[in-house]
Design an enzyme around this catalytic site. Structure first.
Site, PDB file in Angstrom:
ATOM      1  CB  THR A  24      -4.857  -2.418  -7.681  1.00 59.36           C
ATOM      2  OG1 THR A  24      -3.480  -2.441  -8.119  1.00 59.36           O
ATOM      3  CG2 THR A  24      -5.478  -1.064  -8.007  1.00 59.36           C
ATOM      4  CD1 TRP A  25      -1.263  -7.911  -3.898  1.00 62.16           C
ATOM      5  CD2 TRP A  25      -0.702  -7.128  -1.892  1.00 62.16           C
ATOM      6  NE1 TRP A  25      -0.433  -8.831  -3.323  1.00 62.16           N
ATOM      7  CE2 TRP A  25      -0.068  -8.377  -2.085  1.00 62.16           C
ATOM      8  CE3 TRP A  25      -0.486  -6.443  -0.694  1.00 62.16           C
ATOM      9  CZ2 TRP A  25       0.756  -8.964  -1.133  1.00 62.16           C
ATOM     10  CZ3 TRP A  25       0.334  -7.025   0.257  1.00 62.16           C
ATOM     11  CH2 TRP A  25       0.947  -8.272   0.045  1.00 62.16           C
ATOM     12  CG  ASP A  53       0.765   1.176  -6.171  1.00 63.61           C
ATOM     13  OD1 ASP A  53       1.877   1.649  -6.470  1.00 63.61           O
ATOM     14  OD2 ASP A  53       0.612   0.021  -5.715  1.00 63.61           O
ATOM     15  CE1 TYR A  58       1.336  -5.782  -5.698  1.00 59.43           C
ATOM     16  CE2 TYR A  58      -0.107  -4.017  -6.436  1.00 59.43           C
ATOM     17  CZ  TYR A  58       0.903  -4.475  -5.608  1.00 59.43           C
ATOM     18  OH  TYR A  58       1.469  -3.614  -4.696  1.00 59.43           O
ATOM     19  CD  GLN A 168       3.983   1.277  -3.166  1.00 54.51           C
ATOM     20  OE1 GLN A 168       3.648   0.101  -3.150  1.00 54.51           O
ATOM     21  NE2 GLN A 168       3.725   2.075  -4.195  1.00 54.51           N
ATOM     22  CE1 TYR A 196       3.535  -3.243   1.972  1.00 58.66           C
ATOM     23  CE2 TYR A 196       5.211  -1.812   1.018  1.00 58.66           C
ATOM     24  CZ  TYR A 196       4.874  -2.965   1.696  1.00 58.66           C
ATOM     25  OH  TYR A 196       5.846  -3.843   2.106  1.00 58.66           O
ATOM     26  CG  LEU A 199      -6.903   1.180   5.514  1.00 61.76           C
ATOM     27  CD1 LEU A 199      -8.197   0.874   4.782  1.00 61.76           C
ATOM     28  CD2 LEU A 199      -7.104   2.309   6.507  1.00 61.76           C
TER      29      LEU A 199
END
Length: 287
Positions: A24-25, A53, A58, A168, A196, A199
């Site tokens: 959810t960054w 997460d 954030y 993480q 994390y 992608l």
């Protein structure tokens, strides 16, 4: 993706989590996108990606507030993860930070609470605070983020450090440094990696990643997108948890579908040739 055993990983205390969760960054910071982001998170849970997460960092809590709104009536279906700033990781401040996260998330406990990265507060003090939070029922378990092998060895030498559930770290096809030592070390101590940015932030973290001919050819042969190949690659060995961000329902569906992609040995070999593992140890990659 579904909730079959193949698509889930057991943590050391028996908790089961999906191999693909949801990051959810940068979410929760644009009011115009809020409804779509909430719908995306809820769809992800429906599709089996029920690990969400977030972190107090954030948006300085705005991401946690968004997640809290998204899971308000489905909290029991979600494996909820948040992270504490290093400067808040001392015992008293850690407890206050956790309580602040719980309030923003609208829940009475976290399923997993992570030290976001190592700062100046001794790990002994952080572990003591984490264990106190577990004893008080505010968190079910704890872990760390962005710790390299030396830090992890130090952590496990501390009383209670063996209770660390995950580490993480940044991990994607274009950033494979953890394969030189950290990944194997974690496996030997039953501490899985949570990847994390699997992608590579839509390929932006490594030039040419999604445009690479090998990646695109393999994607075409599977009838999927290059990003789906990157995600399938990140969980190829069955013991890495990936947490891609998807702020739209279309991307959520693509991420879930990536969990069904099985890359052949030949395809993995071609990807190794295109983006080889470092031949020597490199510093832990972080963003």
């Amino acid at each position: 993706m579904n909730n079959s055993t193949h698509n889930r990983i057991k943590l050391r205390n028996g908790a089961s989590v999906p191999r693909i969760g949801q990051g959810t960054w940068n979410m929760g910071e644009d009011k115009a996108s809020r409804s779509e982001e909430i719908a995306s998170l809820r769809l992800g849970v429906e599709l089996g990606m029920n690990l969400i997460d977030t972190a107090e960092m954030y948006g300085e809590g705005r991401s946690e507030e968004l997640v809290g709104e998204a899971i308000r009536d489905i909290r029991d279906d979600v494996f909820l993860v948040s992270k504490v700033y290093p400067h808040n990781a001392g015992k008293d401040r850690l407890i206050c930070s956790c309580e602040g996260s719980l309030k923003r998330l609208g829940t009475d406990h976290l399923d997993l609470y992570l030290l976001h990265w190592r700062g100046n507060i001794p790990l002994e003090e952080t572990v003591e605070g984490m264990e106190e939070l577990v004893a008080g029922g505010k968190i079910k378990r704890w872990g760390v983020s962005n710790l390299d092998t030396e830090d992890m060895r130090e952590l496990l030498s501390i009383p209670g450090g063996e209770n660390c559930a995950v580490n993480q770290v940044l991990y994607h096809l274009g950033s494979r440094g953890i394969e030189h030592e950290l990944l194997a070390w974690g496996r030997s101590h039953h501490i899985p990696v949570m990847a994390y940015s699997p992608l590579a932030q839509a390929g932006s973290l490594r030039k040419g990643l999604t445009e690479n001919g090998t990646v695109r050819q393999i994607a075409a042969e599977h009838g999927v997108t290059p990003l789906q190949i990157l995600l399938a690659w990140s969980i190829r060995e069955g013991d890495v948890i990936a947490i891609p961000k998807a702020a739209s329902r279309r991307h959520v569906e693509e991420n879930a579908a990536a969990g069904r992609i099985r890359l052949s040995d030949e395809e993995l070999h071609l990807l190794d040739e295109a983006f080889p593992q470092p031949a020597w140890r490199v510093p832990l990659d972080m963003i």
